[in-house]
Design a protein around this motif. Sequence first.
Motif, mmCIF file in Angstrom:
data_model
loop_
_atom_site.group_PDB
_atom_site.id
_atom_site.type_symbol
_atom_site.label_atom_id
_atom_site.label_comp_id
_atom_site.label_asym_id
_atom_site.label_seq_id
_atom_site.Cartn_x
_atom_site.Cartn_y
_atom_site.Cartn_z
ATOM 1 N N THR A 104 0.896 -1.107 0.007
ATOM 2 C CA THR A 104 -0.140 -0.197 -0.088
ATOM 3 C C THR A 104 0.939 1.173 0.059
ATOM 4 O O THR A 104 1.957 1.397 0.761
ATOM 5 C CB THR A 104 -0.928 0.056 1.228
ATOM 6 O OG1 THR A 104 -1.589 -1.097 1.305
ATOM 7 C CG2 THR A 104 -1.773 1.548 1.122
ATOM 8 N N CYS A 105 0.564 2.170 -0.777
ATOM 9 C CA CYS A 105 1.448 3.381 -0.992
ATOM 10 C C CYS A 105 0.702 4.440 -0.367
ATOM 11 O O CYS A 105 -0.609 4.706 -0.620
ATOM 12 C CB CYS A 105 1.773 3.582 -2.494
ATOM 13 S SG CYS A 105 2.834 2.373 -3.334
ATOM 14 N N VAL A 106 1.475 5.511 0.143
ATOM 15 C CA VAL A 106 1.108 6.519 0.891
ATOM 16 C C VAL A 106 1.855 7.984 0.466
ATOM 17 O O VAL A 106 3.008 7.571 0.298
ATOM 18 C CB VAL A 106 1.015 6.826 2.372
ATOM 19 C CG1 VAL A 106 0.648 8.379 2.853
ATOM 20 C CG2 VAL A 106 0.003 5.918 2.840
ATOM 21 N N ASP A 107 1.214 8.971 -0.394
ATOM 22 C CA ASP A 107 2.143 10.041 -0.543
ATOM 23 C C ASP A 107 1.252 11.078 -0.795
ATOM 24 O O ASP A 107 0.171 11.067 -1.179
ATOM 25 C CB ASP A 107 2.791 9.627 -2.042
ATOM 26 C CG ASP A 107 3.982 10.699 -2.282
ATOM 27 O OD1 ASP A 107 4.975 10.127 -2.555
ATOM 28 O OD2 ASP A 107 3.840 11.992 -2.393
ATOM 29 N N PRO A 108 1.511 12.452 -0.299
ATOM 30 C CA PRO A 108 0.687 13.546 -0.374
ATOM 31 C C PRO A 108 0.656 14.400 -1.729
ATOM 32 O O PRO A 108 -0.149 15.162 -1.790
ATOM 33 C CB PRO A 108 1.385 14.506 0.667
ATOM 34 C CG PRO A 108 3.001 14.219 0.568
ATOM 35 C CD PRO A 108 3.084 12.722 0.362
ATOM 36 N N SER A 138 -3.088 -0.431 -2.857
ATOM 37 C CA SER A 138 -3.858 0.826 -3.279
ATOM 38 C C SER A 138 -2.756 2.039 -3.010
ATOM 39 O O SER A 138 -1.673 1.926 -2.527
ATOM 40 C CB SER A 138 -5.022 1.224 -2.379
ATOM 41 O OG SER A 138 -4.554 1.246 -0.935
ATOM 42 N N PHE A 139 -3.171 3.221 -3.683
ATOM 43 C CA PHE A 139 -2.505 4.563 -3.484
ATOM 44 C C PHE A 139 -3.301 5.376 -2.712
ATOM 45 O O PHE A 139 -4.312 5.779 -3.176
ATOM 46 C CB PHE A 139 -2.141 5.063 -4.963
ATOM 47 C CG PHE A 139 -1.314 6.434 -4.998
ATOM 48 C CD1 PHE A 139 -0.082 6.478 -4.570
ATOM 49 C CD2 PHE A 139 -2.150 7.463 -4.838
ATOM 50 C CE1 PHE A 139 0.695 7.652 -4.794
ATOM 51 C CE2 PHE A 139 -1.204 8.673 -5.041
ATOM 52 C CZ PHE A 139 -0.041 8.724 -4.850
ATOM 53 N N LEU A 140 -2.883 5.904 -1.529
ATOM 54 C CA LEU A 140 -3.484 6.798 -0.713
ATOM 55 C C LEU A 140 -2.798 8.042 -0.793
ATOM 56 O O LEU A 140 -1.625 8.395 -0.539
ATOM 57 C CB LEU A 140 -3.647 6.289 0.732
ATOM 58 C CG LEU A 140 -3.962 4.808 0.993
ATOM 59 C CD1 LEU A 140 -4.167 4.454 2.339
ATOM 60 C CD2 LEU A 140 -5.523 4.603 0.440
ATOM 61 N N VAL A 141 -3.641 9.170 -0.894
ATOM 62 C CA VAL A 141 -3.011 10.646 -0.940
ATOM 63 C C VAL A 141 -2.953 11.104 0.467
ATOM 64 O O VAL A 141 -4.296 11.392 0.795
ATOM 65 C CB VAL A 141 -3.969 11.495 -1.917
ATOM 66 C CG1 VAL A 141 -3.328 13.087 -1.786
ATOM 67 C CG2 VAL A 141 -3.718 11.006 -3.165
#
Length: 244
Positions: free
Chosen positions: A95-99, A121-124
């Motif tokens: 799972t990826c998190v990036d602002p 998933s990619f979470l902003v």
Amino acid sequence: MALHIVFLQLCVGILALPIHILAFLGLWHPVIKKILPYLLEKATRFYNKRMREHKIGLFSNLGDFKGSAGELALLEIGCGTGANFQFYPRGCKVTCVDPNPNFKKYLSKSLAESDHVEFQSFLVASGDNMSQVDDASVDVAVCTLVLCSVHNVEGLLTEVLRVLRPGGAFYFLEHVAANASSWTYFVQKILDPTWKYIGDGCRLTKETWKYLENAKFSEVKLRHIQAPYKWSPVRPHVIGFAVK
């Protein structure tokens, strides 16, 4: 601060005057948010080539932290272009998190080259506010070349401890401030006021290891290394992992 350092900082600032003007007017941030993913997509390929052995060594024991079901749930904070995917073990669920939402389209290329991982998933979101990630829901969290640009490092590490299951691990590889008596540190001090704009908040003189050592991990395995390229202000690094 010594006058000669202030003078040299001013000289660098004059050379980068358009950037400072745009930053003052509040126009630089949206620009760098869009162009940084493109620049990093190129830069990380060079970085991975030079740092390959260090990354292989760092992630070699990821499998030791698999959950009770025999799977590895991995959260990458500040995933960028997905430069770490190739080093993850087969079958791990990422799972990826990036602002910065502009990184999302660059992930597809890394995923195509790393079909051994299972992308979730990619979470902003920013690292210090990952409310979309449940408590104790990941086995491993990863953060590489990210903490240098995080304003609230303590908050991010608090969030890491929240989302990690008991016994889970936080892996890190970060460029840091050089020894205060070195020429590298002298250069870092001169470049820092301008570098923060070019790197979207990246600070050259951050003593990141202190945040890691002071966080509430049960164990921190950290060492200082020099990246294998000369005459670079980002040569000093810390590498390792911490256990919840």
